[in-house]
Design an enzyme around this catalytic site. Structure first.
Site, PDB file in Angstrom:
ATOM      1  CE1 TYR A 121      -2.948  -3.070   0.197  1.00 17.45           C
ATOM      2  CE2 TYR A 121      -3.761  -2.311   2.307  1.00 17.45           C
ATOM      3  CZ  TYR A 121      -3.802  -3.206   1.261  1.00 17.45           C
ATOM      4  OH  TYR A 121      -4.710  -4.240   1.275  1.00 17.45           O
ATOM      5  CE  LYS A 167       1.563 -17.494  -2.732  1.00 15.98           C
ATOM      6  NZ  LYS A 167       0.726 -18.694  -2.619  1.00 15.98           N
ATOM      7  CG  ASP A 199      -1.612 -20.044  -0.566  1.00 12.76           C
ATOM      8  OD1 ASP A 199      -0.819 -19.956   0.392  1.00 12.76           O
ATOM      9  OD2 ASP A 199      -1.277 -20.518  -1.668  1.00 12.76           O
ATOM     10  CG  ASP A 223      -6.822  -4.591   4.159  1.00 14.46           C
ATOM     11  OD1 ASP A 223      -7.776  -4.528   4.948  1.00 14.46           O
ATOM     12  OD2 ASP A 223      -6.747  -3.889   3.131  1.00 14.46           O
ATOM     13  CG  ASP A 227     -12.023  -6.910   6.157  1.00 14.31           C
ATOM     14  OD1 ASP A 227     -11.555  -6.325   7.153  1.00 14.31           O
ATOM     15  OD2 ASP A 227     -12.591  -6.308   5.233  1.00 14.31           O
TER      16      ASP A 227
END
Ligand code: NAD
Length: 339
Positions: A121, A167, A199, A223, A227
């Site tokens: 970001y 990852k 994942d 992020d 959620d």
């Protein structure tokens, strides 16, 4: 004389509605606090042209803690100056790099610790001559080290299990992340640490969330996973967050957005904002007892009173009032036990 100053940023959409309930509750719980309201996001753009006006930034930098409602408004979706830019700039200015997102329900009690001021970001972005658009994920080792340390330290205050999510089979930044976790691990011999690919972590979180204690991860993975964790533990209307720096004011805000679809209808669930206030009381003002009382009151009220997102018909104001009534009942009970 007030001993602490809380800056309240109501924000956009349902923000002012849930912020009002938080303000009334803070005023009830802490008498020696000064509360100052300032503009952020779409409301600030309309008033000043800037999503984070200097006056708001100065007030936040001088505050003991900042309580923020969501920002964002479809009106600005295609604009060059957008509400969310104000939020990102505020996080950077306060250097609130450690985002704590607890998700609790039944056997599930997971704390997601998300890096907040680096990574995808904040990396270089742009458009190449051929029209390709790019965002880059960038991390300096120092940025990774401080958030991973936080993860270890927070795990120590809980059941000493830390899952580092990355990852590393694909990304350089993830390989850096994994190396730093391994370097720091020997300094926390009491913490049991494991690595998990993002994942797999998403699948595990969706199927057996009770296996997790503390998850530490980068900005984008955090992020998304937080959620998911919020959705699994009651929905966005219930999920709070705390964003902490090293020594400066913390930023406390619900995980949800400005919910333009229900803004202005008195139907928003204020629980996430009230739980964010509880995190502010604990981590921002050091009022641990009041934080515990508020958390218990919100939990108790949610057993019987539901806003439309949870299938009920209680309004934002009714849920907020019920929490304050519960706090008063609990305080009276505590006094009579003590007598
Ligand atoms: P959202 O969280 O605003 O809404 C998603 C869904 O959840 C909607 O149906 C909404 O009605 C519902 N919802 C969210 N919070 C609720 C609450 N407290 N009570 C009841 N229902 C609730 O996500 P979105 O629609 O993707 O985003 C809307 C705007 O919010 C966008 O501009 C986005 O950029 C912004 N946003 C801001 C933040 C922040 O300020 N930290 C976070 C996420 C999204």
């Amino acid at each position: 004389m007030p001993t602490s100053r809380v800056v309240l940023l109501p924000g956009d959409g349902i923000g002012p509605e849930v912020a009002r309930e938080a303000r009334l509750t803070l005023e009830l719980l802490v008498s020696d606090v000064e509360i100052e309201e300032h503009l952020l996001g779409g409301a600030a753009i309309r008033a000043t042209g800037e999503p984070l006006p200097q006056e708001t930034l100065d007030a936040c930098l001088a505050a003991t803690a900042v309580l923020k409602g969501p920002v964002g408004d479809p009106e600005f979706d295609a604009a060059d100056v957008r509400p969310e830019q104000g939020l990102l700039a505020l996080r950077v200015a306060l250097d609130t790099y450690a985002n704590l997102r607890p998700a609790v329900l039944g056997d599930v009690n997971v704390l997601i610790v998300r890096e907040l001021v680096g990574g995808l970001y904040f990396g270089a972005r742009g458009t190449r001559e051929d029209g390709t658009v790019f965002d880059t994920c960038e991390y300096h080792p120092r940025q990774v080290e401080r958030i991973v340390r936080r993860g270890f330290e927070l795990a120590r205050t809980r059941s000493s299990r830390l899952t580092s999510v990355d990852k590393a089979n694909v990304l350089e930044t993830s390989r850096l992340w994994r190396r730093i976790v391994d370097e720091l691990a020997p300094r926390y011999p009491d913490v049991q640490v494991e690595h998990m690919l993002v994942d797999n972590a998403a699948m595990q979180l969706a199927t057996t969330p009770e296996q997790f204690d503390v998850i530490v991860t980068d900005n984008m993975f955090g992020d998304i996973l937080s959620d998911l964790a919020a959705a699994m533990t009651g929905g966005l209307g219930l999920a709070p967050s705390a964003s902490l720096s090293d020594g400066g004011p913390g930023l406390f805000e619900p995980v949800h957005g400005s919910a333009p679809d229900i803004a202005g209808t008195n139907a928003a669930n204020p629980a996430a904002m009230l739980r964010s206030l509880a995190l502010l009381l604990e981590h921002g003002l050091g009022h641990v007892d009041e934080a515990g009382a508020l958390t218990r009151a919100v939990d108790a009220v949610l057993k019987t009173t539901h806003t439309p997102d949870l299938g009920g018909d209680a309004t934002t104001e009714q849920l907020g009032a019920a929490v304050r009534e519960q706090l008063a009942v609990d305080a009276t009970a505590a006094l009579s036990y003590g007598a």
